[in-house]
Write an enzyme that holds these catalytic residues in place. Structure first.
Site, PDB file in Angstrom:
ATOM      1  N   SER A 124      -1.543   3.773  -0.116  1.00 29.22           N
ATOM      2  CA  SER A 124      -0.852   5.044   0.145  1.00 29.22           C
ATOM      3  C   SER A 124       0.101   5.426  -0.981  1.00 29.22           C
ATOM      4  O   SER A 124       0.721   4.571  -1.623  1.00 29.22           O
ATOM      5  CB  SER A 124      -0.045   4.868   1.441  1.00 29.22           C
ATOM      6  OG  SER A 124       0.926   5.857   1.549  1.00 29.22           O
ATOM      7  N   GLU A 126       2.866   6.495  -0.472  1.00 26.83           N
ATOM      8  CA  GLU A 126       4.188   6.051  -0.002  1.00 26.83           C
ATOM      9  C   GLU A 126       4.635   4.798  -0.780  1.00 26.83           C
ATOM     10  O   GLU A 126       5.820   4.501  -0.847  1.00 26.83           O
ATOM     11  CB  GLU A 126       4.109   5.775   1.503  1.00 26.83           C
ATOM     12  CG  GLU A 126       5.415   5.465   2.194  1.00 26.83           C
ATOM     13  CD  GLU A 126       6.384   6.643   2.374  1.00 26.83           C
ATOM     14  OE1 GLU A 126       5.955   7.805   2.327  1.00 26.83           O
ATOM     15  OE2 GLU A 126       7.584   6.377   2.544  1.00 26.83           O
ATOM     16  N   TYR A 150       7.116   0.868   6.003  1.00 23.08           N
ATOM     17  CA  TYR A 150       5.694   1.222   5.861  1.00 23.08           C
ATOM     18  C   TYR A 150       5.253   1.048   4.402  1.00 23.08           C
ATOM     19  O   TYR A 150       4.234   0.426   4.112  1.00 23.08           O
ATOM     20  CB  TYR A 150       5.494   2.673   6.324  1.00 23.08           C
ATOM     21  CG  TYR A 150       4.116   3.213   6.049  1.00 23.08           C
ATOM     22  CD1 TYR A 150       3.098   3.095   6.990  1.00 23.08           C
ATOM     23  CD2 TYR A 150       3.823   3.847   4.845  1.00 23.08           C
ATOM     24  CE1 TYR A 150       1.823   3.585   6.728  1.00 23.08           C
ATOM     25  CE2 TYR A 150       2.561   4.335   4.575  1.00 23.08           C
ATOM     26  CZ  TYR A 150       1.563   4.212   5.520  1.00 23.08           C
ATOM     27  OH  TYR A 150       0.300   4.690   5.250  1.00 23.08           O
TER      28      TYR A 150
END
Ligand code: G4F
Length: 320
Positions: A124, A126, A150
């Protein structure tokens, strides 16, 4: 010969679109679902598609081994995760276990069963946190400084994939996917929350929409385009890591503006800011450089930001 794919997280947005894509390509598709007290909530996106589902869990290595033996897949797509960044601050241990240890459990199970199986990992954007290269983009060489439990877990999963590729010669591929949305997105992610809220306001069912940080900026593509990339990159001869992104970044405010304008409304009259949706640490800006997958594999998105928003507005207008 007919290929077999096994998908973790099959019941989610990406799992359902990927299943449709693979079925259209002639694959036999199997998916892992977790036990849920209301099964109807879980199979709403994949019902009637012709997928074989198996009960299992990334945190239960026995279940992974059993399913691999039963299915004997050519390709495994690991889309299973606690995928909500804000909620990862509330359930950090569960998030780290599922999103990091879960990857290890799956890789070990594959390695011991048949190390020739191709493995895709849903990595991701992220993972980059607040690092941006000087030219304003993130790419796979951009240093990773995650800003959430996360993101930390996803960095671990990403590195495990690279490690299993290097140590055991396994065909392990990371897709570093930037945000991707669709009508099938959960309505607690910001895009679908905005679209659903705007449609409800338009129909007179509510008066306002409370959101968090309106100034964060995201690179939003469509899930259908991104699952195409997953299949392409996993089937490239050389296993590698790839960024999948549109290269365009918009703020949450701009997302509100576009969505409400589709319904002939001005978002400023309805959107309020509620600190309960702020995160302990925010990721401010994402914009991905996907030139490698475009040049080497010929991938490009078919949806534009506007056509994606339009599809989501039409979906909610019919549903609400
Ligand atoms: O839609 P979001 O919750 O997505 P986020 O956090 O960017 O994560 C998504 O994309 C990642 C890829 O970069 C995936 F790995 C991850 O699994 C997930 O799919 O929030 C987007 C932005 C954030 O900056 C958030 O602070 O929207 C901001 N926001 C403002 N108001 C809100 C809200 N987010 C949510 N969920 N709800 C709000 O009311």
């Amino acid at each position: 010969m007919r290929k077999t794919a096994l998908i973790t997280g099959v019941a989610g947005q990406d799992g359902s679109y990927l299943s449709e894509l693979l079925i259209s390509k002639g694959y036999d598709v199997h998916g892992i679902v977790r036990r849920n007290s209301v099964p109807e909530n879980q199979d709403s996106r994949i019902k009637g598609m012709g997928i074989t589902t198996h009960y299992g869990d990334l945190l239960d290595p026995y279940s992974l081994t059993r399913i691999l033996q039963e299915v004997n897949p050519d390709e495994v797509y690991n889309l299973g995760a606690q995928s909500h960044v804000r909620i990862s601050f509330d359930v950090p241990s569960f998030t780290i276990q599922t999103n990091a240890l879960g990857v290890l459990n799956l890789l070990e199970a594959v390695r011991q069963f048949n190390p020739k199986i191709k493995v895709y990992q849903a990595s991701s954007s992220e993972m980059f946190g607040n690092t941006v290269d000087e030219d304003g983009y993130q790419r796979k060489t951009t240093p990773m400084n995650p800003t959430s439990p996360y993101g930390c877990a996803k960095v671990m999963g990403y590195n495990l994939m690279r490690h299993y590729r290097a140590a055991y010669g396994m065909h392990c591929c990371n897709g570093i996917l930037f945000n991707h949305e669709s009508p099938r997105r959960g309505s607690n992610f910001v895009t679908n929350k905005i679209v659903k809220g705007a449609v409800e306001i338009h129909k007179g069912l509510r008066n306002e929409l409370a959101l968090g940080n309106l100034d964060a900026s995201r690179d939003w593509g469509h899930s259908k385009d991104y699952v195409r990339a997953m299949h392409m990159l996993l089937n490239n001869e050389e296993p590698s890591d790839w960024v999948v992104a549109t290269g365009e970044s918009r703020t949450i405010r701009q997302m509100c503006e576009t969505t409400f304008a589709h319904l002939d409304m001005d978002y400023r009259e309805y959107v309020t800011v509620d600190p309960q949706y702020f995160r302990p640490q925010e990721l401010d800006f994402l914009r991905g450089d996907s030139s490698e997958i475009r040049e080497k594999l010929g991938w490009k998105p078919e949806y534009t930001f506007e056509s994606m928003v339009e599809e989501m507005v039409d979906h909610w207008s019919e549903l609400v």
